[in-house]
Design a protein around this motif. Structure first.
Motif, PDB file in Angstrom:
ATOM      1  N   ILE A 102      51.508  37.419  35.856  1.00 31.90           N
ATOM      2  CA  ILE A 102      51.593  36.287  36.785  1.00 31.90           C
ATOM      3  C   ILE A 102      50.440  36.457  37.772  1.00 31.90           C
ATOM      4  O   ILE A 102      50.331  37.488  38.436  1.00 31.90           O
ATOM      5  CB  ILE A 102      52.940  36.263  37.533  1.00 31.90           C
ATOM      6  N   ALA A 103      49.572  35.441  37.827  1.00 32.67           N
ATOM      7  CA  ALA A 103      48.378  35.563  38.666  1.00 32.67           C
ATOM      8  C   ALA A 103      48.736  35.443  40.145  1.00 32.67           C
ATOM      9  O   ALA A 103      49.416  34.506  40.538  1.00 32.67           O
ATOM     10  CB  ALA A 103      47.371  34.487  38.276  1.00 32.67           C
ATOM     11  N   PRO A 104      48.270  36.396  40.985  1.00 32.51           N
ATOM     12  CA  PRO A 104      48.457  36.265  42.438  1.00 32.51           C
ATOM     13  C   PRO A 104      47.412  35.287  43.017  1.00 32.51           C
ATOM     14  O   PRO A 104      46.473  34.924  42.309  1.00 32.51           O
ATOM     15  CB  PRO A 104      48.220  37.680  42.950  1.00 32.51           C
ATOM     16  N   PRO A 105      47.561  34.869  44.300  1.00 33.33           N
ATOM     17  CA  PRO A 105      46.684  33.839  44.857  1.00 33.33           C
ATOM     18  C   PRO A 105      45.182  34.062  44.635  1.00 33.33           C
ATOM     19  O   PRO A 105      44.485  33.138  44.207  1.00 33.33           O
ATOM     20  CB  PRO A 105      47.028  33.860  46.354  1.00 33.33           C
ATOM     21  N   ALA A 106      44.686  35.269  44.896  1.00 33.98           N
ATOM     22  CA  ALA A 106      43.238  35.497  44.778  1.00 33.98           C
ATOM     23  C   ALA A 106      42.761  35.264  43.348  1.00 33.98           C
ATOM     24  O   ALA A 106      41.625  34.843  43.114  1.00 33.98           O
ATOM     25  CB  ALA A 106      42.892  36.908  45.234  1.00 33.98           C
ATOM     26  N   VAL A 107      43.618  35.547  42.371  1.00 34.98           N
ATOM     27  CA  VAL A 107      43.253  35.329  40.961  1.00 34.98           C
ATOM     28  C   VAL A 107      43.318  33.838  40.639  1.00 34.98           C
ATOM     29  O   VAL A 107      42.424  33.289  39.967  1.00 34.98           O
ATOM     30  CB  VAL A 107      44.175  36.140  40.027  1.00 34.98           C
ATOM     31  N   LEU A 108      44.359  33.154  41.159  1.00 35.79           N
ATOM     32  CA  LEU A 108      44.467  31.700  40.938  1.00 35.79           C
ATOM     33  C   LEU A 108      43.214  30.990  41.451  1.00 35.79           C
ATOM     34  O   LEU A 108      42.740  30.018  40.863  1.00 35.79           O
ATOM     35  CB  LEU A 108      45.686  31.139  41.685  1.00 35.79           C
ATOM     36  N   LEU A 109      42.681  31.492  42.570  1.00 30.50           N
ATOM     37  CA  LEU A 109      41.527  30.850  43.190  1.00 30.50           C
ATOM     38  C   LEU A 109      40.208  31.267  42.538  1.00 30.50           C
ATOM     39  O   LEU A 109      39.147  30.796  42.924  1.00 30.50           O
ATOM     40  CB  LEU A 109      41.474  31.205  44.679  1.00 30.50           C
ATOM     41  N   GLY A 110      40.288  32.171  41.579  1.00 30.89           N
ATOM     42  CA  GLY A 110      39.075  32.608  40.897  1.00 30.89           C
ATOM     43  C   GLY A 110      38.237  33.565  41.728  1.00 30.89           C
ATOM     44  O   GLY A 110      37.060  33.767  41.456  1.00 30.89           O
ATOM     45  N   GLN A 111      38.855  34.165  42.767  1.00 32.19           N
ATOM     46  CA  GLN A 111      38.089  35.084  43.627  1.00 32.19           C
ATOM     47  C   GLN A 111      38.085  36.514  43.104  1.00 32.19           C
ATOM     48  O   GLN A 111      37.165  37.271  43.359  1.00 32.19           O
ATOM     49  CB  GLN A 111      38.685  35.079  45.045  1.00 32.19           C
ATOM     50  N   GLU A 112      39.173  36.882  42.407  1.00 35.55           N
ATOM     51  CA  GLU A 112      39.270  38.228  41.853  1.00 35.55           C
ATOM     52  C   GLU A 112      39.816  38.105  40.441  1.00 35.55           C
ATOM     53  O   GLU A 112      40.602  37.205  40.177  1.00 35.55           O
ATOM     54  CB  GLU A 112      40.272  39.072  42.675  1.00 35.55           C
ATOM     55  N   PRO A 113      39.396  38.986  39.525  1.00 36.80           N
ATOM     56  CA  PRO A 113      39.986  38.915  38.183  1.00 36.80           C
ATOM     57  C   PRO A 113      41.348  39.607  38.158  1.00 36.80           C
ATOM     58  O   PRO A 113      41.601  40.508  38.949  1.00 36.80           O
ATOM     59  CB  PRO A 113      38.984  39.690  37.326  1.00 36.80           C
ATOM     60  N   TYR A 114      42.213  39.163  37.251  1.00 37.00           N
ATOM     61  CA  TYR A 114      43.460  39.903  37.003  1.00 37.00           C
ATOM     62  C   TYR A 114      43.050  41.167  36.253  1.00 37.00           C
ATOM     63  O   TYR A 114      42.280  41.097  35.293  1.00 37.00           O
ATOM     64  CB  TYR A 114      44.400  39.045  36.161  1.00 37.00           C
ATOM     65  N   PRO A 115      43.492  42.344  36.703  1.00 38.26           N
ATOM     66  CA  PRO A 115      43.014  43.575  36.054  1.00 38.26           C
ATOM     67  C   PRO A 115      43.288  43.582  34.552  1.00 38.26           C
ATOM     68  O   PRO A 115      44.349  43.152  34.109  1.00 38.26           O
ATOM     69  CB  PRO A 115      43.779  44.681  36.777  1.00 38.26           C
ATOM     70  N   GLU A 116      42.330  44.077  33.803  1.00 33.20           N
ATOM     71  CA  GLU A 116      42.464  44.062  32.337  1.00 33.20           C
ATOM     72  C   GLU A 116      43.080  45.350  31.812  1.00 33.20           C
ATOM     73  O   GLU A 116      43.009  46.387  32.457  1.00 33.20           O
ATOM     74  CB  GLU A 116      41.075  43.865  31.704  1.00 33.20           C
ATOM     75  N   GLY A 117      43.653  45.254  30.632  1.00 35.28           N
ATOM     76  CA  GLY A 117      44.136  46.434  29.904  1.00 35.28           C
ATOM     77  C   GLY A 117      45.258  47.195  30.597  1.00 35.28           C
ATOM     78  O   GLY A 117      45.351  48.414  30.461  1.00 35.28           O
TER      79      GLY A 117
ATOM     80  N   GLU B 321      54.572  66.443  49.293  1.00 38.90           N
ATOM     81  CA  GLU B 321      54.877  65.066  48.891  1.00 38.90           C
ATOM     82  C   GLU B 321      54.779  64.959  47.381  1.00 38.90           C
ATOM     83  O   GLU B 321      53.931  65.583  46.764  1.00 38.90           O
ATOM     84  CB  GLU B 321      53.867  64.110  49.516  1.00 38.90           C
ATOM     85  N   ASN B 322      55.635  64.145  46.823  1.00 33.67           N
ATOM     86  CA  ASN B 322      55.658  64.042  45.362  1.00 33.67           C
ATOM     87  C   ASN B 322      54.852  62.871  44.831  1.00 33.67           C
ATOM     88  O   ASN B 322      54.543  62.812  43.660  1.00 33.67           O
ATOM     89  CB  ASN B 322      57.102  63.879  44.884  1.00 33.67           C
ATOM     90  N   ALA B 323      54.530  61.911  45.701  1.00 34.78           N
ATOM     91  CA  ALA B 323      53.901  60.686  45.198  1.00 34.78           C
ATOM     92  C   ALA B 323      52.500  60.966  44.675  1.00 34.78           C
ATOM     93  O   ALA B 323      51.728  61.679  45.284  1.00 34.78           O
ATOM     94  CB  ALA B 323      53.840  59.655  46.301  1.00 34.78           C
ATOM     95  N   GLN B 324      52.208  60.399  43.537  1.00 37.67           N
ATOM     96  CA  GLN B 324      50.868  60.517  42.962  1.00 37.67           C
ATOM     97  C   GLN B 324      50.235  59.132  43.027  1.00 37.67           C
ATOM     98  O   GLN B 324      50.781  58.181  42.514  1.00 37.67           O
ATOM     99  CB  GLN B 324      50.954  61.018  41.529  1.00 37.67           C
ATOM    100  N   GLY B 325      49.110  59.043  43.674  1.00 40.62           N
ATOM    101  CA  GLY B 325      48.489  57.727  43.878  1.00 40.62           C
ATOM    102  C   GLY B 325      47.707  57.257  42.674  1.00 40.62           C
ATOM    103  O   GLY B 325      47.153  58.052  41.928  1.00 40.62           O
ATOM    104  N   THR B 326      47.674  55.939  42.463  1.00 44.45           N
ATOM    105  CA  THR B 326      46.680  55.390  41.541  1.00 44.45           C
ATOM    106  C   THR B 326      45.532  54.898  42.413  1.00 44.45           C
ATOM    107  O   THR B 326      45.751  54.182  43.386  1.00 44.45           O
ATOM    108  CB  THR B 326      47.234  54.203  40.715  1.00 44.45           C
ATOM    109  N   ALA B 327      44.345  55.287  42.076  1.00 40.47           N
ATOM    110  CA  ALA B 327      43.190  55.042  42.945  1.00 40.47           C
ATOM    111  C   ALA B 327      42.779  53.575  42.939  1.00 40.47           C
ATOM    112  O   ALA B 327      42.224  53.078  43.898  1.00 40.47           O
ATOM    113  CB  ALA B 327      42.023  55.908  42.499  1.00 40.47           C
ATOM    114  N   GLU B 328      43.077  52.894  41.868  1.00 42.18           N
ATOM    115  CA  GLU B 328      42.556  51.546  41.657  1.00 42.18           C
ATOM    116  C   GLU B 328      43.050  50.537  42.694  1.00 42.18           C
ATOM    117  O   GLU B 328      44.219  50.533  43.076  1.00 42.18           O
ATOM    118  CB  GLU B 328      43.026  51.078  40.286  1.00 42.18           C
ATOM    119  N   LYS B 329      42.152  49.676  43.137  1.00 43.23           N
ATOM    120  CA  LYS B 329      42.551  48.643  44.078  1.00 43.23           C
ATOM    121  C   LYS B 329      42.952  47.382  43.303  1.00 43.23           C
ATOM    122  O   LYS B 329      42.179  46.866  42.511  1.00 43.23           O
ATOM    123  CB  LYS B 329      41.387  48.328  45.025  1.00 43.23           C
ATOM    124  N   LEU B 330      44.172  46.936  43.524  1.00 44.05           N
ATOM    125  CA  LEU B 330      44.681  45.766  42.805  1.00 44.05           C
ATOM    126  C   LEU B 330      44.656  44.552  43.718  1.00 44.05           C
ATOM    127  O   LEU B 330      44.768  44.693  44.934  1.00 44.05           O
ATOM    128  CB  LEU B 330      46.118  46.028  42.347  1.00 44.05           C
TER     129      LEU B 330
END
Lengths: 193, 584
Positions: A102-117, B321-330
């Motif tokens: 489900i695309a979040p707002p920034a993806v809907l607006l074409g500002q950021e890609p939905y992460p792949e894989g 602390e037990n939490a392991q972070g994912t570095a990637e920015k979503l």
């Protein structure tokens, strides 16, 4: 009964039926004789925000929040949200995830890609991972909105709780007119586990 | 019988079991569900008030004639109710009165994270703090006993993690012994003229001293002695996190956080090697413990900001602390106005007109989010109109025209109406837009005096907003369809030009209203692929049903999700190429 607490996280997008699934889970555990605590934040969630619900059961539960990095099962309704909350899972924990983006707002607006894989990334980090085609199975059961119960069925196979408690909880929590579809959806999900 | 209840559901149940007759509130996350659940009990008259001050006054009236009453609100609501609260502390009660305030550490859905325990100390009234749903039920019942025994209103403080967490609760029966309300005159107690109030102040001070002593033997304040190396004083949800993170530590669990049971604290301190206070937000307990000369560690290791979690407590005590972070920015996933929301067209227009938008609290605060980005201020409920008056007082005539206050129907009736009276009477000059979607939407669709239905679901008189504004003295009042962009632009720009107060009322319901005949969705729209030029004009309204597909066509194309689209038609009006039409 051992002192062990089982920690389940339900994550996804507001409006996907996460809160109802968490209610059914909690009810099931109470019927099976456990102490249960459930926690979530709502208020803005129905407007498409990120949602996480914590459900914990065992002999005696203190905090209603799953301690960071101690989740046994991450039960995901959407791929990116499942990936976002993986740090709450313990190493070697189980992931059961709906194969849906489900695309979040920034993806809907074409500002950021939905992460792949994301499917692969999740599977790499958590080898014990089950991808569920919740949407199609829900349609097969009779209603696209029953994906949450399909997923619940899949999760139920990983927990040592008698099936009768699950069915009793579903009958109690789901509106009468939607019950038949939900029982079918649950059975379909359970056949995957 | 056992049930799994949220803290809010358990409080409602506790009120029922305690024999409460009147429950009144203004909705506010995380407190809202308490009143939604008292409606399950016919014995309780439950209603939404226009604001928290009125809710408390309704509760006070019922209490003064002998009924047990319940008043609920969120933490910022206590600011609104503070005026009657502080004097209620002096009058005391007749029937028990319980005020629930639900705090929101971490600001999950609030504009600040104030710590309401300070209100109990400031108003000099007792405050209880439950740590799970069972305690929510039991403490609610206990609160009424304390209220009547000590002739005082009682506050019960929850936090979001108590209000909205569920745990197993054993239910009881409703008490049968509560007296029937009847008129009881006692002017010396209930008329707070200076002559009467002076004497009551001594009563208030004595009451706090007595309660502090009594607190030492209350079972809800209990010592749990385990390993004596570490002793932790804690209360509410923090208790649960401490038990989770430090299972071997000794704990003094406080069920009453004001006044503190100082003798019990001294006793506990003498039994352990090192004393800590673990509490969310302010150093409320810590400062008072230090003030009686007991050394204690608290805010040195625990933040003054945000809510606690088991992990944050572990970290404070130096545990791994037990939490392991994912570095990637979503990409983030903030909340958004719904597809078809009647506010979207108004905010789009305000942005186009480069208005300075004095905003308010509600769903429409989301008009702040990109791409609409059309809100410049938001402070507290009802403040938009007063702030617009102030800004217009000092700006040049050219800049003054840009000032527009935007406020929802429920918020307008809450405290906005006072601001409008002031603006008109004092010759203020700004445009006020009342976004009337016929419901209090943000907290989950509660009725308000504009909806025409009570909380108990009885039809009632609905406020006529144009008539109300007319009575206040507004000369320029216009009603618009917020989904018609041409009309929005024409009317709003005309009213912005006017050198005096004008009010525009929008007239479309919230898309989430389920009541029959209020909201009817339009036919879903679709993008005609061949006509879409990839201009992105439709993206400017930030509708969740419209997605940009970069890989489609030369420049990318827009796509509408037919399952999400409510057919409001706003995006179609933005498309210069007629590429958006009714779905086939």
């Amino acid at each position: 009964m051992s002192d062990k607490i089982t920690n389940i996280l339900l994550v996804g997008v507001g409006g996907q039926g996460i809160l109802l699934a968490a209610e059914i889970l909690s009810e099931t555990f109470m019927l099976a004789g456990f102490d249960v605590k459930k926690s979530e934040i709502h208020g803005m969630s129905q407007r498409g925000g990120s949602v996480v619900s914590h459900v914990r059961y065992g002999k005696e539960v203190f905090s209603p929040m799953v301690p960071e990095g101690e989740g046994d099962i991450l039960f995901g309704f959407e791929l990116m949200e499942s990936y976002r909350y993986l740090p709450l899972l313990k190493p070697g924990g189980t992931v059961i995830v709906n194969d849906l983006c489900i695309a979040p707002p920034a993806v809907l607006l074409g500002q950021e890609p939905y992460p792949e894989g994301l499917e692969l990334k999740i599977q790499e980090l958590c080898p014990d991972c089950l991808l569920v085609d919740g949407q199609n199975l829900a349609i097969q059961a009779g209603n696209a909105r029953a994906a949450n119960t399909v997923l619940l069925g899949a999760v139920s196979k990983r927990l040592d709780i008698e099936e009768k408690f699950w069915l009793e909880a579903i009958e109690k929590m789901v509106p009468k007119k939607a019950l038949a579809v939900n029982l079918k959806a649950f059975a379909l999900g359970r056949s995957l586990g | 019988m056992k049930e799994i209840l949220s803290g809010n559901e358990a409080i409602a149940r506790g009120a029922y079991e305690a024999g409460v007759k009147v429950a009144c509130a203004y909705p506010g996350t995380p407190s809202t569900e308490i009143l939604e659940n008292t409606t399950r009990y016919q014995e309780i008259d439950s209603s939404w008030a226009t604001n928290e001050k009125v809710a408390l006054e309704v509760g006070i009236g019922a209490s003064f004639v002998g009924a047990r009453s319940l008043v609920t609100m969120k933490h910022v609501g206590v600011n609104v109710a503070a005026d009657p609260l502080f004097t209620l502390s002096y009058t005391g009660v007749n029937g028990g009165l319980l005020l629930i305030c639900a705090d929101d550490p971490e600001l999950h859905s609030s504009q600040n994270e104030q710590d309401s325990r300070n209100y109990a100390k400031f108003a000099k009234i007792p405050m209880l703090e439950p740590a799970d749903s069972q305690e929510c039920l039991e403490f609610t019942k206990l609160a009424y006993e304390i209220s009547e025994r000590h002739d005082t209103p009682v506050m019960l403080r929850t936090t979001t993690r108590i209000s909205h967490s569920k745990s197993v609760v054993t239910l009881g029966e409703r008490v049968a012994t509560v007296a029937e309300p009847k008129l009881a005159r006692n002017a010396a107690k209930f008329v707070m003229l200076p002559g009467n109030a002076r004497g009551r102040h001594y009563v208030v001070e004595d009451r706090i001293t007595t309660l502090s002593k009594e607190g030492c033997s209350m079972p809800i304040n209990r010592m749990e002695l385990r390993d004596k190396k570490i002793g932790v004083i804690t209360a509410g949800i923090s208790y649960q996190h401490v038990r989770e993170a430090l299972p071997e530590a000794s704990v003094l669990k406080l069920g009453m956080v004001h006044p503190l049971p100082f003798d019990l604290i001294r006793e506990f301190a003498s039994k352990v090697d090192k004393l800590y206070v673990v509490e969310e937000l302010d150093a409320f307990i810590e400062d008072q413990v230090k003030a009686i000369g007991i050394p204690v560690t608290g805010k040195e290791i625990i933040s003054l900001c945000g809510e606690l979690t088991p992990g944050r407590v572990r970290k404070a005590f130096g545990l791994p602390e037990n939490a392991q972070g994912t570095a990637e920015k979503l990409p983030g996933r903030p909340p958004n106005m719904c597809p078809g929301c009647p506010h979207r067209g108004v905010f789009y227009t305000l942005k186009q007109l480069n208005a300075y938008v004095s905003g308010d609290i509600g769903c429409y605060t989301l008009g702040f989010m990109p791409p609409l980005s059309a809100m410049d201020t938001c402070v507290c409920m009802g403040a938009s109109i007063g702030m617009a008056t102030g800004a217009a007082k000092v700006l040049s005539p050219e800049e003054r025209k840009k000032v527009v206050a935007v406020i929802g129907d429920s918020t307008f009736l809450h405290t906005g109406v006072n601001g409008l009276m002031d603006m008109v009477y004092n010759k203020g000059a700004a445009t006020v837009i009342i976004l009337d979607n016929r419901i209090t939407a943000m907290t989950g669709r509660q009725e308000n005096p504009g909806s025409g239905h009570t909380l108990m679901n009885e039809p009632t008189n609905a406020i006529d907003f144009p008539m109300l504004c007319k009575a206040i003295g507004v000369k320029n009042i216009r009603t618009i369809n917020p989904l018609d962009l041409d009309e929005c632009r024409k009317v709003i720009s005309e009213e912005m030009e006017r050198p005096e107060t004008s009010v525009i009322i929008t007239d479309k319901p919230c898309v989430l209203i389920k009541k029959e005949g209020v909201f009817t969705p339009g036919k879903p729209l679709a993008v005609v692929e061949d006509s879409c030029t990839g201009c992105r004009a439709c993206l400017k309204i930030g509708c969740p049903a419209i997605e940009w597909v970069p890989s489609s066509g030369k420049k990318g194309k827009a796509k509408i999700d037919p399952l999400l689209c409510n057919g409001c038609d706003v995006c179609r009006q933005l498309c210069k190429f007629s590429a958006i039409q009714e779905a086939k």
